[in-house]
Design a protein around this motif. Structure first.
Motif, short mmCIF file in Angstrom:
data_model
loop_
_atom_site.label_atom_id
_atom_site.label_comp_id
_atom_site.label_asym_id
_atom_site.label_seq_id
_atom_site.Cartn_x
_atom_site.Cartn_y
_atom_site.Cartn_z
N CYS A 19 -3.27 30.37 36.57
CA CYS A 19 -2.40 29.19 37.44
C CYS A 19 -1.02 29.66 37.32
CB CYS A 19 -2.50 27.93 36.80
SG CYS A 19 -4.17 27.41 36.67
N ARG A 20 -0.41 29.43 38.33
CA ARG A 20 1.12 29.79 38.49
C ARG A 20 1.91 28.93 37.65
NH1 ARG A 20 2.47 34.45 41.41
NH2 ARG A 20 0.60 34.98 42.66
N THR A 21 1.51 27.66 37.55
CA THR A 21 1.97 26.84 36.37
C THR A 21 0.85 25.96 35.74
OG1 THR A 21 2.26 25.00 37.95
CG2 THR A 21 4.17 26.30 37.70
N ILE A 22 0.96 25.36 34.54
CA ILE A 22 0.17 24.60 33.88
C ILE A 22 0.34 23.17 34.01
CG2 ILE A 22 -1.01 24.33 31.69
CD1 ILE A 22 -1.49 27.26 32.97
N CYS A 23 -0.70 22.49 34.31
CA CYS A 23 -0.67 20.84 34.60
C CYS A 23 -0.69 20.32 33.10
CB CYS A 23 -1.72 20.29 35.39
SG CYS A 23 -1.93 21.30 37.11
#
Ligand code: SF4
Length: 382
Positions: A19-23
């Motif tokens: 993922c590009r960022t982590i939720c």
């Protein structure tokens, strides 16, 4: 395990662990995207595919993670690895997309490789909540992504939404659902937040909303979406007629499926397997997997556990065909108790949850658990 082509699973799930960022609520198998790692991962996927008997496939599902977090050339390579398994029988080819990672170039690649369905992360239209869960898109981004996909003839669009988010109000949920409907999706999945310990929310002690509010939200969703033409066909899923997820129906009908990459699972007859949860373990051994041999009573329970998620429930004829035993001979007492309490209904050869039973499916399932088995406890709703 080598199987004759006729017996091979007709569904394949491939997990992209980047993922590009982590939720902040996420406990799926994921890593922040790095190109070099993704290149190594693609080699591992190539090895696993080469060492696995696959297809012919009716459904393919690329999930994650964020499949579209891959750079366009690597996404092209991944889709190319799956090209040999597409065939005339392939009805549905889905990919999960985070709207901010979709470009016109990537949409064109998806089209070229035969993807015909997209599941887009919408989650909520509330900017403050999106920030709170560390999502980096707006409803307008989702709308743009849907338009881009449709321009490339990928017109079977599903949206994922969340409810019971910390601080979420009923008004906020209602606004989110209406903004999602304005995108004219074919399918909607709505999941309540569960806070797992190994997530940012878990570590920060964040909690979902209280049970009553969550139940009110679920009840509103189940009432509202059918009024807009989306039939509830599963506990968390709604579709326009004919747009039900064929791939996910494989799970709910308790059929076999192949799992590719770390974080994936698969099922072949009485074998259920998990691929390594960690990317590093998968890179070290792309064919290594943990297998569990299921006893017949476990499989019966699992077939009920999955099938009762469906509005139409479990077919007694299918149960009999699979196990050569009558559903009522195996579970008659429990079925009688549950129908007397108004939680299950048996009608026209199918056992299904009532409206009262659906929201408490997990506690119903506990009654069906095999006495000797303690590893099959039902999971919280997806
Ligand atoms: S929810 Fe999806 S996009 Fe967010 S971190 Fe998890 S896998 Fe990645």
């Amino acid at each position: 395990m080598m199987t004759a082509a006729a017996n091979r699973p007709q569904a394949l799930y491939l997990h992209v662990p980047f993922c590009r960022t982590i939720c902040y609520y996420c406990d799926f198998c994921h890593e922040v995207y790095r190109r070099e790692t993704a290149e190594d991962w693609l080699q591992a996927v190539r090895k696993q595919l080469a060492g696995t008997e696959i297809g012919p496939l009716k459904t393919i599902y690329i999930g994650g993670g964020t499949p579209t977090s891959l750079d366009a050339d690597l996404l092209d390579e991944l889709l190319g690895l799956l090209d040999p398994y597409r065939c005339a029988e392939t009805e549905e080819y889905t990919i999960e997309i985070n709207p901010e990672t979709l470009t016109d170039e990537k949409a064109a690649l998806l089209q070229r490789h035969g993807v015909n369905r997209a599941s887009l992360g919408f989650q909520t239209a509330d900017a403050a909540l999106l920030q709170k869960i560390n999502r980096h898109h707006t409803p307008q981004d989702v709308e743009r992504a849907a338009a881009c996909l449709r321009a490339h003839d990928i017109d079977n669009i599903s949206l994922d939404l969340m409810y019971s988010l910390p601080g979420q109000t009923m008004a906020s949920l209602q606004d989110s659902v209406h903004q999602a409907l304005a995108i004219r999706p074919d399918h909607l999945s709505l999941y309540s937040l569960t806070v797992e310990p190994d997530t940012v929310f878990g570590r920060r002690g964040i909690e979902p909303l209280d049970e009553d509010t969550e139940a009110d939200m679920y009840e509103w969703i189940c009432r509202t979406l059918p009024a807009h033409g989306y039939e509830q066909y599963e506990i968390s899923n709604f579709a326009r007629p004919g747009r039900e997820s064929r791939h996910n129906l494989v799970y709910w009908h308790y059929e076999d499926f192949t799992g590719i990459s770390c974080g994936a699972s698969g099922k072949e007859g009485n074998i259920r397997y998990d691929m390594p949860a960690r990317l590093s373990a998968y890179l070290a051994d792309p064919l290594g997997r943990d297998e569990l041999v299921l006893a017949e009573e476990d499989m019966m329970f699992e077939m009920l556990m999955m099938g009762l998620r469906l509005k139409q429930g479990v077919s007694a004829a299918d149960f009999k065909k699979r196990f050569d035993q009558d559903l009522h001979d195996v579970y008659g007492d429990i079925i009688d108790q549950m129908t007397a309490r108004g939680l299950l209904v048996y009608s026209e050869g199918r056992l299904a949850c009532t409206e009262a039973g659906f929201p408490i499916l997990n506690s119903i399932l506990v009654e069906f658990l095999p006495e000797t088995e303690n590893t099959l406890a039902p999971q919280a709703g997806e």
